[in-house]
Scaffold this motif. Sequence first.
Motif, mmCIF file in Angstrom:
data_model
loop_
_atom_site.group_PDB
_atom_site.id
_atom_site.type_symbol
_atom_site.label_atom_id
_atom_site.label_comp_id
_atom_site.label_asym_id
_atom_site.label_seq_id
_atom_site.Cartn_x
_atom_site.Cartn_y
_atom_site.Cartn_z
ATOM 1 N N ALA A 33 25.490 41.055 82.999
ATOM 2 C CA ALA A 33 26.455 39.972 83.176
ATOM 3 C C ALA A 33 27.023 40.004 84.587
ATOM 4 N N ALA A 34 27.363 41.192 85.071
ATOM 5 C CA ALA A 34 27.888 41.312 86.429
ATOM 6 C C ALA A 34 26.822 40.941 87.460
ATOM 7 N N GLY A 37 26.034 37.224 87.224
ATOM 8 C CA GLY A 37 27.222 36.477 87.606
ATOM 9 C C GLY A 37 27.343 36.328 89.101
ATOM 10 N N THR A 41 25.909 32.513 90.563
ATOM 11 C CA THR A 41 27.013 31.657 91.000
ATOM 12 C C THR A 41 26.921 31.393 92.492
ATOM 13 N N ALA A 63 26.044 30.117 82.955
ATOM 14 C CA ALA A 63 26.963 30.836 82.072
ATOM 15 C C ALA A 63 26.205 31.469 80.905
ATOM 16 N N VAL A 66 24.435 34.537 82.217
ATOM 17 C CA VAL A 66 25.394 35.611 82.490
ATOM 18 C C VAL A 66 25.778 36.312 81.198
ATOM 19 N N TYR A 67 26.053 35.540 80.161
ATOM 20 C CA TYR A 67 26.536 36.127 78.911
ATOM 21 C C TYR A 67 25.456 36.803 78.080
ATOM 22 N N SER A 131 29.112 41.733 77.647
ATOM 23 C CA SER A 131 28.664 40.685 78.569
ATOM 24 C C SER A 131 29.703 39.586 78.752
ATOM 25 N N GLY A 135 31.321 39.122 82.131
ATOM 26 C CA GLY A 135 30.826 37.863 82.693
ATOM 27 C C GLY A 135 31.924 36.856 82.947
ATOM 28 N N LEU A 139 32.706 35.238 86.600
ATOM 29 C CA LEU A 139 32.681 33.792 86.813
ATOM 30 C C LEU A 139 34.033 33.287 87.324
#
Length: 267
Positions: A33-34, A37, A41, A63, A66-67, A131, A135, A139
């Motif tokens: 997720a990090a 992200g 982005t 999104a 990321v999740y 996550s 995340g 974000l």
Amino acid sequence: MIPAIRSEFRKFFTTRLWWGMAIGIFLAGAAFAALFGFLLTGDLDAGAGGPGGIPTGDATQVANTVYVGGISVGYLLLLTIGVLQIGSEYRHKTISGTFLSTPRRLQAMLAKVVALLGIGAVYGLISLLGSVGVGAVVLSLRDQDAFPSSTILRTLALSLLVLGLWALIGLGIGILIPNQVAALLIGIGVAWIVEPLLGFAMTFWEFGRENIAQFLPSSATNAVIDAVQNSPDEVRLEWWAAALVLAAYAALLAGFGIWRTTRADIT
């Protein structure tokens, strides 16, 4: 049936395996997720493809990725659990005890299926805790909407289904390949290396890209969770069709394995 299901849960959650897997899937969800992200982005800010050919998508796809970015590790862990759920019984000769306590083999195997779906849901929730927690923070730090669309909630729910289906795929592999070590090596090797490389190779073949690659398990998984695409030309199924494809793989492997188990001699 209920006692058999309870027994399967007890077999799993009374070993050290479950919390080791839980830690791994939580950290994988948080780490991916990090990573996604910060990378994806940056592409949204630029309004085009990112550096180094990083795949892009709209705000909702970013999104989603990321999740559920850690799902690539998550489904391998659930595949492993599915193999171990039956492979360890054959390896440690406890399968006889299982069938003696539940004489109807079909009932015993269906109890494993139900338990695996529940275990998949548990690990999915653990993955989402890591996550979504990490995340959403990333974000927000990148000035992006953490929940740009209500479809994200659908994706989070579907990720639980995906993990459960991969556990059933592992169960089928574990039955079809009685040697536990061989089943793990072959299952993980095909899912993690062979099948993604085959899908990538098919992207250079017009017929394969449009007619075959989208039906491969990893492609179907990405379509279900609506992750960002590797290229603008990538062909994908609708999320519901991809979910049916993944369910078909699980039903075929687990169903054939259960049918074989109900008729095989156990020594």
